[in-house]
Design a protein around this motif. Structure first.
Motif, PDB file in Angstrom:
ATOM      1  N   THR A  16      33.278 -19.199 -12.523  1.00 37.74           N
ATOM      2  CA  THR A  16      32.266 -18.117 -11.115  1.00 37.74           C
ATOM      3  C   THR A  16      32.557 -16.821 -10.810  1.00 37.74           C
ATOM      4  O   THR A  16      31.734 -16.233 -10.853  1.00 37.74           O
ATOM      5  N   PRO A  17      34.314 -16.703 -11.061  1.00 34.94           N
ATOM      6  CA  PRO A  17      34.188 -14.792 -11.080  1.00 34.94           C
ATOM      7  C   PRO A  17      33.344 -14.167 -12.590  1.00 34.94           C
ATOM      8  O   PRO A  17      33.116 -13.035 -12.341  1.00 34.94           O
ATOM      9  N   THR A  60      36.620 -23.171  -2.493  1.00 34.89           N
ATOM     10  CA  THR A  60      37.458 -23.965  -3.599  1.00 34.89           C
ATOM     11  C   THR A  60      38.882 -23.620  -3.564  1.00 34.89           C
ATOM     12  O   THR A  60      39.604 -24.703  -3.240  1.00 34.89           O
ATOM     13  N   THR A  87      30.606 -26.184  -9.992  1.00 35.69           N
ATOM     14  CA  THR A  87      30.800 -24.979  -8.699  1.00 35.69           C
ATOM     15  C   THR A  87      31.251 -26.005  -7.518  1.00 35.69           C
ATOM     16  O   THR A  87      32.189 -25.338  -6.907  1.00 35.69           O
ATOM     17  N   SER A 104      36.734 -23.815 -11.882  1.00 36.88           N
ATOM     18  CA  SER A 104      35.763 -23.157 -10.831  1.00 36.88           C
ATOM     19  C   SER A 104      36.476 -21.637 -11.510  1.00 36.88           C
ATOM     20  O   SER A 104      35.686 -21.007 -11.933  1.00 36.88           O
ATOM     21  N   THR A 105      37.833 -21.814 -11.699  1.00 41.42           N
ATOM     22  CA  THR A 105      38.042 -19.950 -11.757  1.00 41.42           C
ATOM     23  C   THR A 105      37.609 -19.346 -13.263  1.00 41.42           C
ATOM     24  O   THR A 105      37.725 -18.383 -13.946  1.00 41.42           O
ATOM     25  N   MET A 124      34.790 -27.131  -4.980  1.00 44.65           N
ATOM     26  CA  MET A 124      35.027 -26.999  -3.553  1.00 44.65           C
ATOM     27  C   MET A 124      34.786 -28.244  -2.756  1.00 44.65           C
ATOM     28  O   MET A 124      35.812 -28.906  -1.860  1.00 44.65           O
ATOM     29  N   PHE A 166      27.807 -18.052  -3.629  1.00 45.08           N
ATOM     30  CA  PHE A 166      29.145 -18.744  -5.104  1.00 45.08           C
ATOM     31  C   PHE A 166      30.697 -17.582  -4.392  1.00 45.08           C
ATOM     32  O   PHE A 166      31.178 -18.497  -4.883  1.00 45.08           O
ATOM     33  N   TYR A 168      33.632 -20.240  -3.900  1.00 44.11           N
ATOM     34  CA  TYR A 168      34.186 -19.746  -4.550  1.00 44.11           C
ATOM     35  C   TYR A 168      35.750 -19.422  -3.775  1.00 44.11           C
ATOM     36  O   TYR A 168      36.777 -20.658  -3.659  1.00 44.11           O
TER      37      TYR A 168
END
Length: 620
Positions: free
Chosen positions: A387-388, A347, A589, A383-384, A593, A340, A344
């Motif tokens: 994912t983080p 992405t 996710t 995504s931000t 991307m 991941f 990311y």
């Protein structure tokens, strides 16, 4: 021949309420204050009815629908009018004017029929009280509200379709503060006979039919009240109708004055004044009338805060949650973290690269790529948001997230997910115009239209996210605090509730269907017309070129809508949270991307722009 003899108008100038410059500032302050009261009052009424269990009755269900119509009705007119007060030339484009006209007509007609539905509710409550719960069941109420909106949309569609056949030329000043029927017809340089017949029939139908329903209901209501022997009983029965009668009198009075007066005595200045009542004043007055003159609403307002305090005392309030994550197997934590993290990074690089490339390449400054850069921005943010935090949780022992952080993540996740649905629909419309109406493409998809499309997309996202988050804030969480997911999503949070989630489930179902099915319908309709147009192209090369311009978009749509629909539109009986996690991975996710890869690998213009960009870098 007719079109050749006329210079078609592409924009109008709104004359406004008055030409006196000294009145501009007082009027803007007045109408700004009225609009603020309208928004706060109607949103407050909707929220109060939703949160107060003793207001969950047919009468207040219809009242909350009336508040929603009032809010929308005012929002269609007032913000634009306020902007026009502070601009020198009050210009409105032809598409904007017709859009305002359509929505104004829809909500005005819907309000007429909603007031009639509320009169029928009062008739049943007073004349047949023993059968009230059966006659005004939840199913009947839903059908009534659906009928009201259907009448509004049907009437607005008829008016707008008839208006589209009218030719406007030379004179482009609308003597009104918004795009209304008669002011627009006055500018026509073609026959308006059909329009006038439709306006007359539908205006009479949508004013006189509801008025007749209201009048008939109150004749029976008064007859029933007069049969009541006690003075207290009569007074109580009359008090339940007084608010509705006040609202009816103001709305129908101003509406009838505007639309049912003969043309010989019609005055546009008087029409403006009466229009102010039913477009601006009435939406503000309705919540005031129903709150000041309604005992149940007053009780709900008094006991709302104490009730919330009592509920808080009875529960051990959860201040933080534990995210279960994707898997409980420790041996998979490191491989998943690396996977991941790689996704990311791709992405971020892919979407930022796409935005930068479109910004720097002048031949990509077209509506299609403007929308694509907006999609890339949404994907990057989407995504931000997820994912983080998921990556941090992969390397920590206890995946704790505070209540405020959780609600914030839910809000932004919902906003960007809904925005992506509508952005894909906007891109489908762009492809439809490009292929089905190529000669009108630059006019139809002008920079102004593109800006409004993108603004509409974000507005839908923020509105949906606000609705979901506000409903989630009223839910009580206690004891169990483990969210069986890797982020704060709707259904996993609702599973932890120890209070009623009925309102949340209704809102989730309605908004999920609206924000998936409506864009999906737009995309499907666009591609039906696109395919029909492509099949008319005789050359194989022409067909292939037309299909190539759509292939990237179709692929992105299939992946995103497929996983989103699988997650949110499956029945609870067959829903599996583990399967839900897997489908969530796709649209939170993988899709962010994949989109820049799809549009770069399968798009000739982007490939050319990349080559030119790297050539310039080598030359420098």
């Amino acid at each position: 021949m007719t079109e050749g003899n006329h210079s078609t108008v592409t924009e109008f100038i709104l004359a406004g309420i008055t030409e006196k410059s000294e009145l501009q500032i007082p009027l803007i302050l007045l109408f700004l204050a009225i609009y603020m009261f309208t928004v706060v009052g109607n949103l407050g009424m909707i929220t109060l009815i939703g949160l107060s269990s003793h207001l969950h009755t047919p009468m207040y269900y219809l009242l909350s629908s009336l508040s929603f119509i009032d809010l929308c009705h005012s929002t269609v007119i007032t913000p634009r009018m306020l902007v026009n007060f502070v601009t020198e030339k009050n210009v409105i484009s032809f598409p904007e004017c017709l859009a305002q006209f359509y929505l104004f007509s829809a909500f005005a007609i819907a309000e007429c029929h909603m007031l009639a539905a509320m009169a029928y509710d009062r008739y049943v409550a007073i004349c047949n009280p023993l059968l009230y719960n059966v006659t005004m069941s939840s199913q009947v109420c839903c059908w009534l509200v659906a009928g009201v909106y259907s009448m509004g949309l049907a009437g607005a569609t008829a008016h707008t379709v008839c208006m589209l056949r009218v030719l406007f030329c030379k004179a482009d000043v609308i003597n009104h503060f918004f795009c209304d029927l008669f002011p627009l017809l006055e500018l026509s340089c073609s026959s308006t006979f059909i329009n006038e017949v439709v306006v007359l029939c539908l205006s009479v139908f949508n004013i006189l039919l509801p008025a007749f329903t209201i009048l008939s209901s109150y004749i029976f209501i008064i007859a029933s009240i007069l049969h009541i022997r006690s003075t207290a009983g009569r007074s109580k029965a009359f008090s339940t109708c007084s608010s509705h009668l006040s609202a009816v009198a103001v709305f129908f009075g101003s509406l009838s004055f505007t639309y049912l007066q003969p043309s010989s005595v019609s005055s546009m200045d008087r029409g403006k004044v009466s229009s102010v009542f039913y477009t601006i004043i009435v939406p503000m007055l309705n919540p005031l009338i129903y709150s000041l003159k309604n005992k149940d609403v007053n009780i709900a307002l008094k006991f709302f805060k104490p009730q919330k305090e009592m509920e808080e005392k009875n529960h051990t309030i959860v201040t933080e949650f534990i995210l279960a994550g994707l898997t409980e197997r420790p041996e998979l934590q490191l491989p998943l973290f690396l996977l991941f993290l790689g996704i990311y990074v791709l992405t971020v690089v892919g979407n930022l690269g796409m935005i930068a490339l479109i910004g720097l390449s002048s031949h990509l400054h077209t509506p299609m790529y403007y929308l694509l850069s907006s999609l890339s921005f949404i994907d990057l943010c989407h995504s931000t948001v997820i994912t983080p935090k998921m990556l941090v949780n992969s390397v920590t022992e206890k995946n704790v997230i505070s209540y405020s952080e959780c609600m914030t993540q839910l809000y932004f996740f919902s906003a960007f997910a809904i925005s992506e649905c509508h952005m894909l629909a906007a891109m489908a419309y762009d492809r439809y115009v490009a292929i089905c109406n190529p000669l009108l493409y630059t006019v139809t998809m002008s920079s102004q239209v593109c800006c409004w499309l993108v603004a509409g997309v974000y507005s839908m996202g923020l509105a949906g996210a606000t609705a979901h988050t506000v409903c989630m804030l009223r839910v009580d969480f206690c004891k169990v605090d483990v969210i069986n997911h890797y982020f704060c999503d709707l259904f996993p949070l609702l599973e932890l509730s120890c209070s009623s989630t009925f309102i949340n489930e209704v809102v989730v179902l309605c908004l999920s269907a609206l924000n998936i099915l409506l864009p999906a319908f737009t995309i499907l309709s666009s591609y039906i017309f696109i395919i029909a147009s492509i099949l008319r192209i005789r050359s194989t090369a022409g067909r292939s070129k037309a299909f190539r311009t759509c292939s990237s978009h179709i692929l992105a749509v299939a992946v995103f809508f497929g996983s989103a629909a699988f997650m949110y539109l499956q029945p609870s009986s067959v829903s599996s949270m583990d399967r839900g996690k897997l489908s969530s991975v796709f649209y939170t996710t993988l899709v962010p991307m994949l989109n820049p890869l799809i549009y770069s690998l399968k798009n000739k213009d982007v490939k050319v722009a990349l080559k030119n960009f790297f050539k310039k870098r080598k030359f420098l």
